[in-house]
Enzyme design. Structure first.
Site, PDB file in Angstrom:
ATOM      1  N   HIS A 179     -19.996  36.050 -13.028  1.00 20.25           N
ATOM      2  CA  HIS A 179     -20.414  34.676 -13.299  1.00 20.25           C
ATOM      3  C   HIS A 179     -19.595  34.065 -14.434  1.00 20.25           C
ATOM      4  CE1 HIS A 179     -24.682  34.225 -11.446  1.00 20.25           C
ATOM      5  NE2 HIS A 179     -23.896  34.941 -10.659  1.00 20.25           N
TER       6      HIS A 179
ATOM      7  N   GLU B 105     -21.671  30.323  -5.870  1.00 23.32           N
ATOM      8  CA  GLU B 105     -22.730  29.464  -6.396  1.00 23.32           C
ATOM      9  C   GLU B 105     -22.097  28.351  -7.217  1.00 23.32           C
ATOM     10  OE1 GLU B 105     -26.176  32.183  -7.948  1.00 23.32           O
ATOM     11  OE2 GLU B 105     -24.285  33.282  -8.055  1.00 23.32           O
TER      12      GLU B 105
END
Length: 322
Positions: free
Chosen positions: A39, A108
């Protein structure tokens, strides 16, 4: 065969040095494999971290000797060009002496928005993922690769350092289209829900007999109330579901989306405390659905050492009988 139990290096809740130290502890405790999130942002500010997963993996490959490594998952379509992902994965497979698996997904918005490329519809993201997987596989095969497709251009690329065996490729699934993609192109399938239908669709598209890897958040603490509070503070976002979680652009969005989620809602979905049977029962649906591997996420970056000691002494032996 018993379900293999893995450990998650959760980059959103610990810094790079701590993550490597935690993995060394997980190897010592006897976990069967490990995965790492990739991330650029945490879901919530309270988690507080987001180091570069690939640097952590390189350090982890040198600090450990047995435990397999895996991205869970890397998006090879926005922040990273697929040719760059192929180079990183090949290098890590060499550094880990064949212990690495490349888990890929469609991404995402939380992480991919940072390069300012926009966030297209889900079907476009899956088209991009399919094209990216094809590029990566061609580069793993050796030689020069050029590609001019709908989403990517590759000009005369080559991996000069190739491992003896390329890393197996896993693809994350959440619905029929991603299951079809995974069945056709992946060596293993990845899912975050104990959904047998996803695995049936994967099998129908060519995935039968291949590994299937799930993931489960847990929150160990001898004080169950403290565990519930920590799980609510750091993991309440997880109850939103993939359709929401893939679209939100930052921690503020997850904060707003989860503002009405109660601690008891989180405790109903995530095993909290130190009741071994409760943790085993949370893993059981994955085994019943057909998963061959389940990676546990211990919530709380400062609670990893205690969790690993408890897992070695009590949890892993109990899960070994599942």
């Amino acid at each position: 065969m018993p379900v293999r139990i893995g450990y998650t290096m959760m980059t959103e809740q610990a810094g790079p040095l701590e993550l490597v130290a935690h993995l060394v502890g997980a190897e010592r405790a006897g976990f069967d494999f490990s995965v790492i999130s990739d991330h650029s942002f945490p879901w919530l500010d309270s988690q507080g971290h987001a180091p570069y997963a690939w640097s952590v993996l390189g350090a982890a490959a040198q600090a450990t000797s047995r435990i397999p490594l895996m991205t869970y998952v890397t998006c090879p379509t926005f922040r990273y060009h697929p040719a760059v992902v192929a180079q990183k994965a090949a290098t890590l497979q060499i550094l880990s002496r064949g212990r690495f698996r490349l888990g890929l997904g469609s991404g995402e918005n939380l992480n991919e928005h940072v390069v300012g490329a926009g966030w297209p519809a889900a079907h476009v993201r899956l088209e991009m993922l399919e094209e990216a997987v094809g590029i990566i596989r061609r580069l793993f095969g050796g030689g020069y690769v050029s590609h001019h497709g709908a989403h990517y251009d590759v000009e005369n690329a080559k991996l000069w350092d190739l491992p003896e065996e390329p890393p197996p490729i896993g693809v994350a699934v959440s619905g029929p289209r991603s299951c079809a993609l995974a069945g056709r192109y992946a060596d293993l399938v990845i899912a975050t829900e104990a959904d047998a239908e996803l695995l049936r669709r994967f099998d129908a598209q060519g995935g039968a007999g291949k590994p299937r890897v799930g993931q489960l958040p847990v929150c160990y603490d001898p004080d169950r109330d403290a565990a519930v509070a920590r799980a609510h503070d750091q993991f309440r976002w997880a109850l939103g579901g993939w359709g929401v979680n893939s679209e939100l652009p930052g921690p503020a969005g997850f904060e707003q989306a989860s503002q009405h989620t109660r601690p008891e809602d989180v405790a109903a979905s995530i095993p909290c405390g130190d009741d071994v049977d409760a943790f085993v029962e949370a893993v059981r649906p994955y085994a019943q659905a057909g998963f061959t591997e389940v990676a546990l996420v211990q919530i709380g970056g400062d609670r990893q050492a205690a969790f690993l000691d408890w897992a070695e002494a009590k949890l892993l032996p109990a899960l070994g009988r599942l």
